[in-house]
Design a protein around this motif. Structure first.
Motif, PDB file in Angstrom:
ATOM      1  N   ALA A  50      59.061  70.423  63.246  1.00  0.00           N
ATOM      2  CA  ALA A  50      60.070  71.362  63.708  1.00  0.00           C
ATOM      3  C   ALA A  50      60.156  71.370  65.224  1.00  0.00           C
ATOM      4  N   SER A  51      61.371  71.603  65.695  1.00  0.00           N
ATOM      5  CA  SER A  51      61.618  71.861  67.107  1.00  0.00           C
ATOM      6  C   SER A  51      62.019  73.322  67.219  1.00  0.00           C
ATOM      7  N   VAL A  52      61.291  74.107  67.986  1.00  0.00           N
ATOM      8  CA  VAL A  52      61.564  75.539  68.056  1.00  0.00           C
ATOM      9  C   VAL A  52      61.994  75.940  69.459  1.00  0.00           C
ATOM     10  N   ARG A  53      62.740  77.033  69.513  1.00  0.00           N
ATOM     11  CA  ARG A  53      63.168  77.629  70.777  1.00  0.00           C
ATOM     12  C   ARG A  53      62.831  79.108  70.708  1.00  0.00           C
ATOM     13  N   PHE A  54      62.193  79.618  71.746  1.00  0.00           N
ATOM     14  CA  PHE A  54      61.822  81.030  71.774  1.00  0.00           C
ATOM     15  C   PHE A  54      62.880  81.811  72.539  1.00  0.00           C
ATOM     16  N   ALA A  55      63.548  82.717  71.834  1.00  0.00           N
ATOM     17  CA  ALA A  55      64.582  83.536  72.462  1.00  0.00           C
ATOM     18  C   ALA A  55      63.950  84.450  73.512  1.00  0.00           C
ATOM     19  N   ASP A  56      64.614  84.610  74.620  1.00  0.00           N
ATOM     20  CA  ASP A  56      64.117  85.464  75.704  1.00  0.00           C
ATOM     21  C   ASP A  56      64.553  86.900  75.442  1.00  0.00           C
ATOM     22  N   VAL A  57      63.931  87.511  74.446  1.00  0.00           N
ATOM     23  CA  VAL A  57      64.248  88.884  74.045  1.00  0.00           C
ATOM     24  C   VAL A  57      62.953  89.662  73.885  1.00  0.00           C
ATOM     25  N   SER A  58      63.064  90.966  73.949  1.00  0.00           N
ATOM     26  CA  SER A  58      61.912  91.834  73.774  1.00  0.00           C
ATOM     27  C   SER A  58      61.820  92.286  72.322  1.00  0.00           C
ATOM     28  N   LEU A  59      60.624  92.176  71.746  1.00  0.00           N
ATOM     29  CA  LEU A  59      60.347  92.644  70.389  1.00  0.00           C
ATOM     30  C   LEU A  59      59.338  93.785  70.452  1.00  0.00           C
ATOM     31  N   LEU A  60      59.039  94.395  69.324  1.00  0.00           N
ATOM     32  CA  LEU A  60      58.026  95.442  69.244  1.00  0.00           C
ATOM     33  C   LEU A  60      56.948  95.036  68.260  1.00  0.00           C
ATOM     34  N   ASP A  61      55.666  95.273  68.629  1.00  0.00           N
ATOM     35  CA  ASP A  61      54.597  94.992  67.680  1.00  0.00           C
ATOM     36  C   ASP A  61      54.323  96.223  66.829  1.00  0.00           C
ATOM     37  N   GLN A  62      53.322  96.117  65.949  1.00  0.00           N
ATOM     38  CA  GLN A  62      53.048  97.195  64.998  1.00  0.00           C
ATOM     39  C   GLN A  62      52.520  98.456  65.662  1.00  0.00           C
ATOM     40  N   HIS A  63      52.177  98.381  66.943  1.00  0.00           N
ATOM     41  CA  HIS A  63      51.726  99.551  67.688  1.00  0.00           C
ATOM     42  C   HIS A  63      52.851 100.160  68.520  1.00  0.00           C
ATOM     43  N   GLY A  64      54.055  99.599  68.374  1.00  0.00           N
ATOM     44  CA  GLY A  64      55.193 100.094  69.127  1.00  0.00           C
ATOM     45  C   GLY A  64      55.254  99.583  70.555  1.00  0.00           C
ATOM     46  N   MET A  65      54.454  98.578  70.873  1.00  0.00           N
ATOM     47  CA  MET A  65      54.412  98.032  72.227  1.00  0.00           C
ATOM     48  C   MET A  65      55.403  96.878  72.365  1.00  0.00           C
ATOM     49  N   PRO A  66      56.165  96.834  73.464  1.00  0.00           N
ATOM     50  CA  PRO A  66      57.098  95.730  73.671  1.00  0.00           C
ATOM     51  C   PRO A  66      56.360  94.426  73.955  1.00  0.00           C
ATOM     52  N   VAL A  67      56.797  93.356  73.327  1.00  0.00           N
ATOM     53  CA  VAL A  67      56.188  92.042  73.553  1.00  0.00           C
ATOM     54  C   VAL A  67      57.286  90.988  73.579  1.00  0.00           C
ATOM     55  N   ARG A  68      57.026  89.921  74.296  1.00  0.00           N
ATOM     56  CA  ARG A  68      57.871  88.738  74.254  1.00  0.00           C
ATOM     57  C   ARG A  68      57.077  87.651  73.552  1.00  0.00           C
ATOM     58  N   LEU A  69      57.668  87.100  72.524  1.00  0.00           N
ATOM     59  CA  LEU A  69      56.946  86.210  71.619  1.00  0.00           C
ATOM     60  C   LEU A  69      56.295  85.046  72.350  1.00  0.00           C
ATOM     61  N   GLU A  70      57.061  84.326  73.161  1.00  0.00           N
ATOM     62  CA  GLU A  70      56.506  83.151  73.817  1.00  0.00           C
ATOM     63  C   GLU A  70      55.504  83.529  74.891  1.00  0.00           C
ATOM     64  N   GLN A  71      55.851  84.466  75.741  1.00  0.00           N
ATOM     65  CA  GLN A  71      55.005  84.792  76.881  1.00  0.00           C
ATOM     66  C   GLN A  71      53.726  85.520  76.485  1.00  0.00           C
ATOM     67  N   ASP A  72      53.851  86.494  75.595  1.00  0.00           N
ATOM     68  CA  ASP A  72      52.725  87.380  75.311  1.00  0.00           C
ATOM     69  C   ASP A  72      51.864  86.960  74.129  1.00  0.00           C
ATOM     70  N   LEU A  73      52.434  86.255  73.166  1.00  0.00           N
ATOM     71  CA  LEU A  73      51.684  85.931  71.956  1.00  0.00           C
ATOM     72  C   LEU A  73      51.424  84.442  71.792  1.00  0.00           C
ATOM     73  N   VAL A  74      52.439  83.616  71.964  1.00  0.00           N
ATOM     74  CA  VAL A  74      52.250  82.180  71.765  1.00  0.00           C
ATOM     75  C   VAL A  74      51.485  81.583  72.941  1.00  0.00           C
ATOM     76  N   GLY A  75      52.058  81.647  74.128  1.00  0.00           N
ATOM     77  CA  GLY A  75      51.385  81.095  75.302  1.00  0.00           C
ATOM     78  C   GLY A  75      50.951  79.669  75.058  1.00  0.00           C
ATOM     79  N   ASP A  76      49.662  79.394  75.299  1.00  0.00           N
ATOM     80  CA  ASP A  76      49.133  78.059  74.999  1.00  0.00           C
ATOM     81  C   ASP A  76      48.199  78.097  73.792  1.00  0.00           C
ATOM     82  N   ARG A  77      48.392  79.079  72.919  1.00  0.00           N
ATOM     83  CA  ARG A  77      47.541  79.229  71.735  1.00  0.00           C
ATOM     84  C   ARG A  77      48.046  78.366  70.578  1.00  0.00           C
ATOM     85  N   LEU A  78      47.191  78.205  69.585  1.00  0.00           N
ATOM     86  CA  LEU A  78      47.596  77.689  68.281  1.00  0.00           C
ATOM     87  C   LEU A  78      48.101  78.878  67.471  1.00  0.00           C
TER      88      LEU A  78
END
Length: 215
Positions: free
Chosen positions: A43-71
């Motif tokens: 797959a080729s994926v693109r991470f949208a530059d949008v703000s999401l909310l996690d289960q604690h109600g905290m704003p997160v950006r998928l690529e920057q805050d969660l994916v990063g350089d992780r598996l």
């Protein structure tokens, strides 16, 4: 589908239905079908530059805050689904348990709700208790626009949420290598892919070091 995989899928389905029998409407598009055929694709994926909310109600950006350089191991669910989605979450739960302390460090788990109009942070947090064991697993929702843009970039958008396929996405945020796994994939298959991506990192690092020390 071979026999062991069929038995694995059916056992997960039965257990999940029993555990979540109190939940909302069935995943009607899948309830009338046999367990979906297993297949995978690069797959080729693109991470949208949008703000999401996690289960604690905290704003997160998928690529920057969660994916990063992780598996990353990422599933797509909604909480009122009582057939396919609990199976996907159960598979990811087994991945988390087997990877142990690697989750939250080297590996990040993500579950994204495809029903943001009903799945707020509080509802996701309650749902997550049936599956999550420890840190390193984020459950995401957000505005309908933010969620739809995220799903489109990940290649998992469906206009009818009851028709979305069971899907888990596994990849390396550092190298950009991603694979989509359709159907009720054995957790060991997903873990093998995580280990393969991890080994490639070690090999790449060793190669880079060897090149640096060459006269």
């Amino acid at each position: 589908m071979n026999c062991p995989s069929y038995v694995f899928a059916c056992s997960l389905l039965l257990a999940s239905n029993l555990a979540l029998a109190h939940a909302g409407h069935d995943h009607e598009g899948h309830a009338k079908q046999a367990p979906p055929a297993l297949h995978q694709e690069k797959a080729s994926v693109r991470f949208a530059d949008v703000s999401l909310l996690d289960q604690h109600g905290m704003p997160v950006r998928l690529e920057q805050d969660l994916v990063g350089d992780r598996l990353v191991v990422m599933g797509f669910i909604y909480t009122s689904c009582t057939t396919v989605c609990p199976v996907v979450s159960s598979i990811m739960s087994k991945v988390q348990q087997q990877l142990g302390g690697r989750v939250g460090e080297e590996v990040q788990l993500v579950s994204l709700s495809i029903d943001p109009q009903r799945d707020d942070a509080k509802r996701l947090q309650s749902y997550a208790r049936a599956f999550q064991h420890g840190e390193g697993w984020s459950w995401l929702t957000g505005s309908p626009y933010a969620v739809s843009e995220t799903l489109k970039g990940l290649g998992s958008f469906s206009a009818d949420l009851t028709q979305h396929p069971p899907l888990i996405l596994v990849g390396d945020g550092r190298s950009g290598q991603w694979t989509r796994y359709y159907g009720f994939t054995d957790p060991n298959v997903l873990i093998a892919e995580i280990n393969r991506l991890s080994a490639r990192r070690v090999h790449a690092k060793s190669t880079a070091i060897a090149q640096e020390v060459q006269p």
